[in-house]
Every structure is written in C-alpha cells, then in structure tokens.
Design an enzyme around this catalytic site. Structure first.
Site, PDB file in Angstrom:
ATOM      1  N   ARG A  88       0.818  -1.214   0.000  1.00 29.45           N
ATOM      2  CA  ARG A  88       0.000   0.000   0.000  1.00 29.45           C
ATOM      3  C   ARG A  88       0.851   1.263   0.000  1.00 29.45           C
ATOM      4  O   ARG A  88       0.307   2.369  -0.007  1.00 29.45           O
ATOM      5  CB  ARG A  88      -0.879   0.022   1.246  1.00 29.45           C
ATOM      6  CG  ARG A  88      -2.311  -0.477   1.023  1.00 29.45           C
ATOM      7  CD  ARG A  88      -3.005  -0.472   2.376  1.00 29.45           C
ATOM      8  NE  ARG A  88      -4.414  -0.320   2.330  1.00 29.45           N
ATOM      9  CZ  ARG A  88      -5.286  -1.343   2.443  1.00 29.45           C
ATOM     10  NH1 ARG A  88      -4.865  -2.577   2.505  1.00 29.45           N
ATOM     11  NH2 ARG A  88      -6.559  -1.097   2.460  1.00 29.45           N
ATOM     12  N   ARG A 171     -10.171   7.000   4.604  1.00 29.31           N
ATOM     13  CA  ARG A 171      -9.455   5.925   3.931  1.00 29.31           C
ATOM     14  C   ARG A 171      -9.248   6.233   2.451  1.00 29.31           C
ATOM     15  O   ARG A 171      -8.215   5.888   1.877  1.00 29.31           O
ATOM     16  CB  ARG A 171     -10.218   4.607   4.102  1.00 29.31           C
ATOM     17  CG  ARG A 171     -10.056   4.069   5.509  1.00 29.31           C
ATOM     18  CD  ARG A 171     -11.141   3.099   5.862  1.00 29.31           C
ATOM     19  NE  ARG A 171     -11.074   1.889   5.084  1.00 29.31           N
ATOM     20  CZ  ARG A 171     -12.127   1.087   4.873  1.00 29.31           C
ATOM     21  NH1 ARG A 171     -13.306   1.396   5.346  1.00 29.31           N
ATOM     22  NH2 ARG A 171     -11.971   0.000   4.188  1.00 29.31           N
TER      23      ARG A 171
HETATM   24  P1  ADP Z   1     -10.083  -2.643   2.504  1.00 31.27           P
HETATM   25  O1  ADP Z   1     -10.521  -4.075   2.291  1.00 31.27           O
HETATM   26  O2  ADP Z   1     -11.229  -1.740   2.732  1.00 31.27           O
HETATM   27  O3  ADP Z   1      -9.148  -2.189   1.424  1.00 31.27           O
HETATM   28  P2  ADP Z   1      -8.268  -3.671   4.459  1.00 31.27           P
HETATM   29  O4  ADP Z   1      -9.036  -4.713   5.185  1.00 31.27           O
HETATM   30  O5  ADP Z   1      -7.339  -4.112   3.398  1.00 31.27           O
HETATM   31  O6  ADP Z   1      -9.287  -2.609   3.871  1.00 31.27           O
HETATM   32  O7  ADP Z   1      -7.455  -2.794   5.481  1.00 31.27           O
HETATM   33  C1  ADP Z   1      -8.047  -2.265   6.657  1.00 31.27           C
HETATM   34  C2  ADP Z   1      -7.045  -1.349   7.355  1.00 31.27           C
HETATM   35  O8  ADP Z   1      -5.905  -2.108   7.762  1.00 31.27           O
HETATM   36  C3  ADP Z   1      -6.499  -0.226   6.494  1.00 31.27           C
HETATM   37  O9  ADP Z   1      -7.353   0.908   6.479  1.00 31.27           O
HETATM   38  C4  ADP Z   1      -5.154   0.063   7.196  1.00 31.27           C
HETATM   39  O10 ADP Z   1      -5.340   0.805   8.389  1.00 31.27           O
HETATM   40  C5  ADP Z   1      -4.707  -1.343   7.616  1.00 31.27           C
HETATM   41  N1  ADP Z   1      -3.870  -1.977   6.557  1.00 31.27           N
HETATM   42  C6  ADP Z   1      -4.196  -3.078   5.809  1.00 31.27           C
HETATM   43  N2  ADP Z   1      -3.208  -3.377   4.951  1.00 31.27           N
HETATM   44  C7  ADP Z   1      -2.236  -2.434   5.127  1.00 31.27           C
HETATM   45  C8  ADP Z   1      -0.980  -2.179   4.523  1.00 31.27           C
HETATM   46  N3  ADP Z   1      -0.493  -2.960   3.520  1.00 31.27           N
HETATM   47  N4  ADP Z   1      -0.267  -1.107   4.960  1.00 31.27           N
HETATM   48  C9  ADP Z   1      -0.718  -0.321   5.952  1.00 31.27           C
HETATM   49  N5  ADP Z   1      -1.898  -0.496   6.555  1.00 31.27           N
HETATM   50  C10 ADP Z   1      -2.665  -1.553   6.163  1.00 31.27           C
END
Ligand code: ADP
Ligand code: ADP
Ligand code: ZN
Length: 216
Positions: A88, A171
C-alpha cells in the site's frame, strides 16, 4: 506465481480473492485480515494496528513488512502468494520486490481493480463482513442467504467499524495520497492488467482470470 490484487478500498479485492486463489492454487494473504485477527485476539500488534485502522490511516511500513515476511516464511507460501491490500506504499512495494528477489521469485502479475470514488463509497457503506472468516457481503449487491449469517462458515456478519461514513472518507484520502502512487511503481516493475471493477462480480472474476491466463 506471485500475484498482487491492487485497488482502492472497496474495489472487490477480498470478494475476488477466494476464487483467484483457488484457480491459481496459491494462498490468499490479506494484511487487513491479519490485522483484524490480531484485533480479535487482543494481541499487542492488534492494539497498535487498531489506532491506525480506526483513523483510516495506514499502519507503519516496518510493522506491515514484518508481518508479511513472517507470513511468507510459512510452508504454504513457498510456491507463491496472492497479495490483497499489500503493498500500500512504495516502500512496501520495494521491500516486497527485494524479498521475492532474494528467494528467486518476482511479482509475476498485478491485477489493478479500477473503480470511481462514488462507487467506492456506496460499496463500503453497504459492506458487511464475517467476524469469523473475513468473507465480505453487500446489503444490496451480495447479501448472505440468511441475514447476519455467513454463507461460508455460519459466523456473525456485521458492519466493520471502519466502514462508517467518516472513516470511509479518510481511507479514500489515504488511498489517493499514499497508495495510488504504488500503481505507477508497479507498472515500472511488473506486468499490470487493469480490470473494470464496476462490472458485476462474475464478470470481474472472468476478466481477472483471462488476464492472468494471458500471462502464462
Ligand atoms: P479494505 O478491504 O477496505 O481495502 P483492508 O481490510 O485491506 O481494507 O485494510 C483495513 C485497514 O488495515 C487499512 O485501512 C489500514 O489501516 C490497515 N492496513 C491493511 N493493509 C495495510 C498495509 N499494507 N499497509 C498499511 N496499513 C494496512
Ligand atoms: P476490498 O477487499 O477491495 O476492500 P470487498 O471485496 O470487500 O473490497 O468489496 C467491497 C464491497 O463491495 C463488499 O460489500 C462487496 O460485497 C461489494 N462488491 C464487491 N465486488 C462487487 C461488484 N463487482 N459489484 C457490486 N458490489 C461488489
Ligand atoms: Zn464466515
């Protein structure tokens, strides 16, 4: 094969991951799911991640890279992994490429799920998630057969705390500022296939599988 499912929150990465992981025979690794498991189990890592997740911000790179590296050491990950929600940031992408390189692997393909912001907000607002297995549903587009009960495991299906209006906006901002630039980096370092994620779930799945088949 090592494949990245890339795209904004709500693009359908989690929805598509199960089928793609099965089709390719590689495990699905979702950093968000790993953090939510730690949250549920009340670990120290879970407590640390919670602060960022609740604010719609990214968990710091060193923490994320460490949990991914740990996951990649497991036996089932030897032949490749389907990454969802990682990398990310550009720093995460660089670390991943280094790790794969050191292990004689590389990013074989990237699926970029492309979706406009208005659609993202509608999807995340209606998303419901299984507390037990992480499966995602949508109140309109993809409800479970029995309300509040997971089709896959019978677990409780609820709205995630970070799928509420204020956090969704935060987000999205985080995505555009920190994660969207990763796509340009990936285009310079791997084969990227863009898929129109506004289509129905089955068509998106078909497009993803067709794109991956054209690589091999
Ligand atoms: P979505 O499915 O809505 O994209 P995720 O479940 O992947 O959300 O992620 C939820 C939260 O977990 C993110 O908003 C972030 O805070 C954290 N997160 C997940 N993956 C990462 C990553 N690769 N780097 C930093 N934070 C992460
Ligand atoms: P991500 O993992 O990328 O954050 P999800 O797979 O959790 O996204 O999907 C976000 C929401 O949108 C969920 O409620 C899901 O049921 C719904 N959804 C996913 N794909 C589609 C689609 N092609 N059409 C309509 N709704 C979808
Ligand atoms: Zn479930």
């Amino acid at each position: 094969m090592d494949v990245i499912l890339f795209g904004p929150p709500g693009a359908g990465k989690g929805t598509q991951a199960a089928g793609v992981s099965e089709a390719l025979g590689i495990p699905h690794v979702a950093t968000g799911d790993i953090f939510r498991r730690h949250l549920r189990d009340g670990t120290e890592l879970g407590e640390l991640a919670r602060r960022y997740m609740d604010a719609g911000q990214l968990v710091p790179d060193d923490v994320v890279v460490r949990i991914v590296a740990t996951r990649l050491e497991e036996d089932d990950a030897r032949g490749g992994v389907l990454f969802d929600g990682f990398p990310r940031t550009v720093a995460q992408a660089e670390k991943l490429a280094d790790w794969l390189h050191e292990h004689g692997r590389r990013i074989d393909a990237v699926i970029d799920l492309d979706l406009a912001d208005e659609v993202i907000v509608a999807r995340l607002g209606g998303r419901r998630t299984c507390l037990s297995c992480g499966a995602t549903y949508h109140v309109v587009a993809n409800p479970p057969a029995s309300e509040g009960v997971c089709d896959r495991c019978g677990g409780e299906v609820v709205q995630r705390d970070d799928d509420r209006e204020e956090t969704i906006r935060a987000r999205l901002e985080t995505y555009h500022r920190e994660t969207a630039p990763v796509l340009a980096w990936l285009k310079d370092h791997a084969r990227v296939h863009t898929v129109d994620a506004a289509q129905g779930i089955d068509q998106v799945r078909a497009d993803i599988l067709a794109a991956l088949a054209s690589d091999s």
